[in-house]
Design a protein around this motif. Structure first.
Motif, short mmCIF file in Angstrom:
data_model
loop_
_atom_site.label_atom_id
_atom_site.label_comp_id
_atom_site.label_asym_id
_atom_site.label_seq_id
_atom_site.Cartn_x
_atom_site.Cartn_y
_atom_site.Cartn_z
N THR A 1 -6.38 6.88 3.50
CA THR A 1 -7.76 6.93 3.00
C THR A 1 -8.50 5.59 3.15
O THR A 1 -9.57 5.42 2.59
N HIS A 2 -7.95 4.67 3.90
CA HIS A 2 -8.58 3.37 4.16
C HIS A 2 -8.86 2.60 2.87
O HIS A 2 -9.88 1.91 2.74
N THR A 3 -7.96 2.73 1.91
CA THR A 3 -8.06 1.95 0.68
C THR A 3 -6.82 1.05 0.51
O THR A 3 -6.51 0.62 -0.59
N SER A 4 -6.15 0.76 1.61
CA SER A 4 -4.88 0.03 1.58
C SER A 4 -5.03 -1.47 1.48
O SER A 4 -4.08 -2.18 1.15
N VAL B 1 -0.51 2.39 11.13
CA VAL B 1 0.73 2.15 10.38
C VAL B 1 1.39 3.48 10.01
O VAL B 1 2.61 3.63 10.08
N ILE B 2 0.58 4.47 9.64
CA ILE B 2 1.11 5.81 9.38
C ILE B 2 1.84 6.34 10.61
O ILE B 2 2.89 7.00 10.50
N PRO C 1 0.83 -1.21 0.00
CA PRO C 1 0.00 0.00 0.00
C PRO C 1 0.87 1.26 0.00
O PRO C 1 1.99 1.27 0.51
N THR C 2 0.34 2.31 -0.58
CA THR C 2 1.01 3.61 -0.51
C THR C 2 0.56 4.36 0.75
O THR C 2 -0.44 4.00 1.39
N TRP D 1 -12.64 0.47 -0.45
CA TRP D 1 -12.49 1.11 0.86
C TRP D 1 -12.85 0.13 1.97
O TRP D 1 -13.82 -0.64 1.83
N GLU D 2 -12.08 0.14 3.04
CA GLU D 2 -12.44 -0.60 4.25
C GLU D 2 -11.76 0.06 5.43
O GLU D 2 -10.55 0.28 5.43
N TYR D 3 -12.54 0.40 6.43
CA TYR D 3 -12.02 1.03 7.66
C TYR D 3 -10.96 0.12 8.26
O TYR D 3 -11.17 -1.08 8.41
#
Length: 253
Positions: free
Chosen positions: A126-129, A186-187, A119-120, A178-180
Motif C-alpha cells: 500500500t506504499h506506506t512502508s 520488494v514484494i 515494514p509489513t 503514504w509515498e509511492y
C-alpha cells in the motif's frame, strides 16, 4: 450494453484521438469488456510512427508499473494458501530488513535517523512502508539515486537490490503516511523467497498461463516482436512533444 451509455462510450474515441492530435500519444487502444462480451474497442494512430505501422488489436505494449497489480495478485495467491499473513514483517523473508532505521521528521541528512520496525507486507503493498523511489524528492530519494537503488532490468536482480535498499533508512515510520515507492519490487523478492521460483516463473504458472496471456512476459516473445509498439518519451520544451525512447520495459502485454 448492460449498463453502459452508448453516447458516453462514443466519447472515448474522441478523447483518444485528441491525445494523438495533440501529439501527447503516438498511438493507443482501449477495450472494455463486460461479462465476457466486448462493449467498446477503439484504436488510434500508430504503434511505430517512423514506419507508420498502425496500432492494432494484437499490438504488444509495455505496461511498466501496471506490473504492480500483477505482483500483488501473485502475492495474494500465496496468502490465500495460508503460507503467511499480510501483517508479517518483510524481515521474515529478507533478513537484511531486520534492523531498520527511519529518518526523523524534518530530516535533511541521512544520519538523522531513529530506530523503527521493519515494514509489513501490507505496508509494502500500500506504499506506506517508508520506502521511496530515486525520482522522489527528499533525503531517501536522493540516497536511492546516489546508490543506484532503482530496480531497473539491467541491474543485478531483486535479491541484491533489496539488500542494498535495506541498508538505507526509511523515509518515515512504517504505516505513518503514504509515498509511492519500490515496495512492490520488494514484494516481488518475497514471492521468490517463498516459492523458490523466479518472479516470472510465478507469474506464468499462477496468472499468465491460466488466463491464456502467453505474450505477457518480462521480455518480448520472439513471435511478437514485429507487433511490439515503439516507446516514446517527452522531449524538452521547444522540441517535438515526444521522441523514441531507449528505455527498457518490462513486462509487455
Amino acid at each position: 450494453m448492460g449498463g453502459f451509455d452508448a453516447g458516453r462510450l462514443d466519447r472515448i474515441a474522441g478523447w483518444m484521438q485528441s491525445y494523438v492530435d495533440q501529439r501527447r500519444l503516438a498511438g493507443c487502444a482501449a477495450l472494455i469488456v463486460q461479462g465476457g462480451q466486448e462493449v467498446c474497442y477503439h484504436q488510434a494512430y500508430h504503434r511505430d510512427v517512423e514506419s507508420r505501422r498502425p496500432w492494432e488489436r494484437d499490438t504488444v505494449a509495455r505496461i511498466y508499473s501496471m506490473t504492480k497489480p500483477v505482483t500483488s495478485l501473485a502475492l495474494m495467491t500465496l496468502v490465500e494458501e495460508g503460507l503467511f499473513h499480510l501483517d508479517a514483517p518483510v524481515s521474515d523473508f529478507i533478513p537484511a530488513f531486520s534492523d531498520m532505521t527511519c529518518l526523523v521528521p524534518g530530516a535533511t541528512a541521512a544520519d538523522q535517523v531513529e530506530p523503527c520496525a521493519p515494514p509489513t507486507l501490507h505496508q509494502l503493498l500500500t506504499h506506506t512502508s517508508g520506502l521511496s523511489y530515486a525520482f522522489n524528492p527528499g533525503v531517501l530519494g536522493g540516497l536511492m539515486g546516489e546508490h543506484k537503488v532503482e530496480f531497473r532490468p539491467n541491474q543485478s536482480g531483486l535479491a541484491p537490490m533489496c539488500d542494498m535498499l535495506a541498508e538505507l533508512p526509511l523515509a518515515f515510520q512504517p504505516g505513518s503516511r503514504w509515498e509511492y515507492s519500490v515496495g512492490i519490487d520488494v514484494i516481488g523478492r518475497v514471492i521468490e523467497v517463498v516459492t523458490g521460483q523466479t518472479l516470472e516463473e510465478v507469474f506464468v504458472e499462477r496468472i499468465f498461463d491460466p488466463l491464456g496471456m502467453d505474450e505477457t512476459r518480462f521480455s518480448v516473445p520472439a513471435a511478437a516482436r514485429d507487433r511490439f509498439a515503439a516507446c516514446y518519451t517527452p522531449m524538452a520544451e521547444g522540441a517535438l512533444p515526444w521522441a523514441r525512447s531507449k528505455r527498457a520495459a518490462i513486462p509487455c502485454a
